[in-house]
Enzyme design. Structure first.
Site, PDB file in Angstrom:
ATOM      1  N   ASP A   1      26.837  -5.167 -30.709  1.00 41.28           N
ATOM      2  CA  ASP A   1      27.986  -4.384 -31.181  1.00 41.28           C
ATOM      3  C   ASP A   1      28.311  -3.338 -30.119  1.00 41.28           C
ATOM      4  OD1 ASP A   1      29.658  -2.486 -32.361  1.00 41.28           O
ATOM      5  OD2 ASP A   1      28.648  -2.532 -34.297  1.00 41.28           O
ATOM      6  N   VAL A   2      29.456  -3.510 -29.433  1.00 38.62           N
ATOM      7  CA  VAL A   2      29.859  -2.585 -28.371  1.00 38.62           C
ATOM      8  C   VAL A   2      31.198  -1.961 -28.749  1.00 38.62           C
ATOM      9  CG1 VAL A   2      28.549  -3.589 -26.487  1.00 38.62           C
ATOM     10  CG2 VAL A   2      30.742  -4.583 -27.062  1.00 38.62           C
ATOM     11  N   GLU A   3      31.196  -0.658 -28.848  1.00 36.46           N
ATOM     12  CA  GLU A   3      32.402   0.075 -29.215  1.00 36.46           C
ATOM     13  C   GLU A   3      32.205   1.543 -28.883  1.00 36.46           C
ATOM     14  OE1 GLU A   3      32.799   0.547 -33.612  1.00 36.46           O
ATOM     15  OE2 GLU A   3      31.091  -0.853 -33.689  1.00 36.46           O
ATOM     16  N   TYR A   4      33.276   2.305 -28.975  1.00 36.77           N
ATOM     17  CA  TYR A   4      33.169   3.752 -28.821  1.00 36.77           C
ATOM     18  C   TYR A   4      32.721   4.354 -30.148  1.00 36.77           C
ATOM     19  CZ  TYR A   4      35.957   3.208 -24.541  1.00 36.77           C
ATOM     20  OH  TYR A   4      36.425   2.841 -23.305  1.00 36.77           O
TER      21      TYR A   4
END
Length: 345
Positions: free
Chosen positions: A230-233
């Site tokens: 899970d890659v996000e800001y």
């Protein structure tokens, strides 16, 4: 007198003056392996076989001993060994394009009719969105993703409401385990929900540490769905570091390579629109994606990107869970789903 083989070897070594002791000179460098690539993972072919005596040959003839699987961090002390446990796996995993999944050849388990029942979706939404003709409700296989915030889940009831699959939060960073992961992981399987685990990536920690932490906590179950990064800001995180696009891609690759080697399945990338636009547009085209898009169809938010899962709501309501839950759908028909799962496993 015949010189013993070991003595002869020592004598020959001293003769050429090559046997010295030191911190760096006692490392034997094996012959360079021939690299073979499968997906993004390099696997080295076996080097030349050394000569073996009769005892070694007899030992080699015996059936290999299957190593014990690594202990899980939340079940007790973790093992340092994460070698494959004797099963043959295929590294990498197919991605459904616009219409390709139905063409995938089913595995033996599929041909034997061991397909899980698919329940129609009965979810509601606290903030319903009109997606028009391309509504996620027109797709056949729905599911959810959960974490500690869903509390104690009635998994049997949740499944009959349409949760045919569930991604369960396992870890984030390099030292945190979701306190409900072990319970959710076990109960999801007991209820017949197809399950997978996801890791929330923390940009202030090394990718290698995070991969090892995930591996310590998530069992290697051949029936599980591929792992997710899970890659996000995260604007609420205490990690305020903003890395360059190149560094983000590098860290993701390290993490995904380690998981692919361990689980034998290509990880899925979960992301959101802003992070995708800044870092992932046009990247990792050989990887499956899980896209968050709660206001429009993914083709409008992520043009040109093939996807496997679509997270279409963060405000779902359903029996079996108190409060809101994320709703997702698989990109394909019911038959596509069975074939994709068979290929992924």
């Amino acid at each position: 007198m015949r010189i013993p083989a070991v003595s002869a070897l020592v004598l020959a070594c001293l003769t050429v003056g090559g046997c010295t002791s030191g911190a760096g000179s006692d490392i034997v460098v094996p012959p360079a392996p021939v690299a073979m690539k499968t997906g993004s993972i390099s696997a080295a072919s076996a080097g030349p076989m050394p000569a073996a005596d009769i005892g070694e040959m007899q030992a080699a003839a015996r059936p290999p001993v299957r190593p014990q699987p690594a202990a899980l961090a939340w079940e007790g002390p973790a093992s340092q060994s994460h070698a494959f446990d004797g099963m043959e796996t295929t590294v990498g995993m197919p991605m459904p394009a616009e219409r390709p999944v139905a063409a995938l050849r089913p595995t033996m388990s599929e041909t034997r009719g061991e397909r899980t029942q698919i329940y129609g979706h009965r979810f509601r939404d606290a903030k319903p969105m009109n997606f028009g003709r391309v509504s996620p409700r027109s797709l056949a296989v729905h599911g959810v993703d959960v974490s500690r915030w869903q509390g104690d889940i009635d998994w049997l009831r949740l499944r009959t409401q349409g949760a045919n699959f569930a991604y369960i939060k396992a870890t984030d960073g390099g030292d945190h385990v979701d306190p409900m992961f072990g319970t959710n992981w076990r109960k999801a399987k007991e209820s017949g929900v197809k399950r997978g685990a996801y890791h929330f990536f923390y940009w202030c920690r090394t990718a290698g540490e995070q991969a090892e932490w995930f591996i310590r906590n998530v069992p290697r179950d051949p029936d599980a769905l591929p792992p997710v990064i899970d890659v996000e800001y995260n604007h609420q995180s205490n990690c305020k570091m903003r890395l360059s696009r190149a560094k983000i891609l590098e860290k993701m690759q390290v993490f995904m390579d380690k998981l692919e080697r361990h689980y034998g399945k290509r990880p899925i990338i979960y992301t959101a629109p802003d992070f995708y636009a800044d870092n992932l547009d046009g990247e990792f085209m050989e990887y499956p994606f899980w896209l968050r898009s709660v206001a429009a169809h993914p083709t409008k938010i992520y043009p040109g990107r093939r996807w496997v899962f679509w997270q279409y709501s963060g405000s779902g309501l359903t029996q079996g869970v108190e409060g809101k839950i994320d709703l997702n759908v698989f990109h394909g028909s019911e038959s596509d789903w069975h074939n994709w799962v068979a290929q992924a496993n």
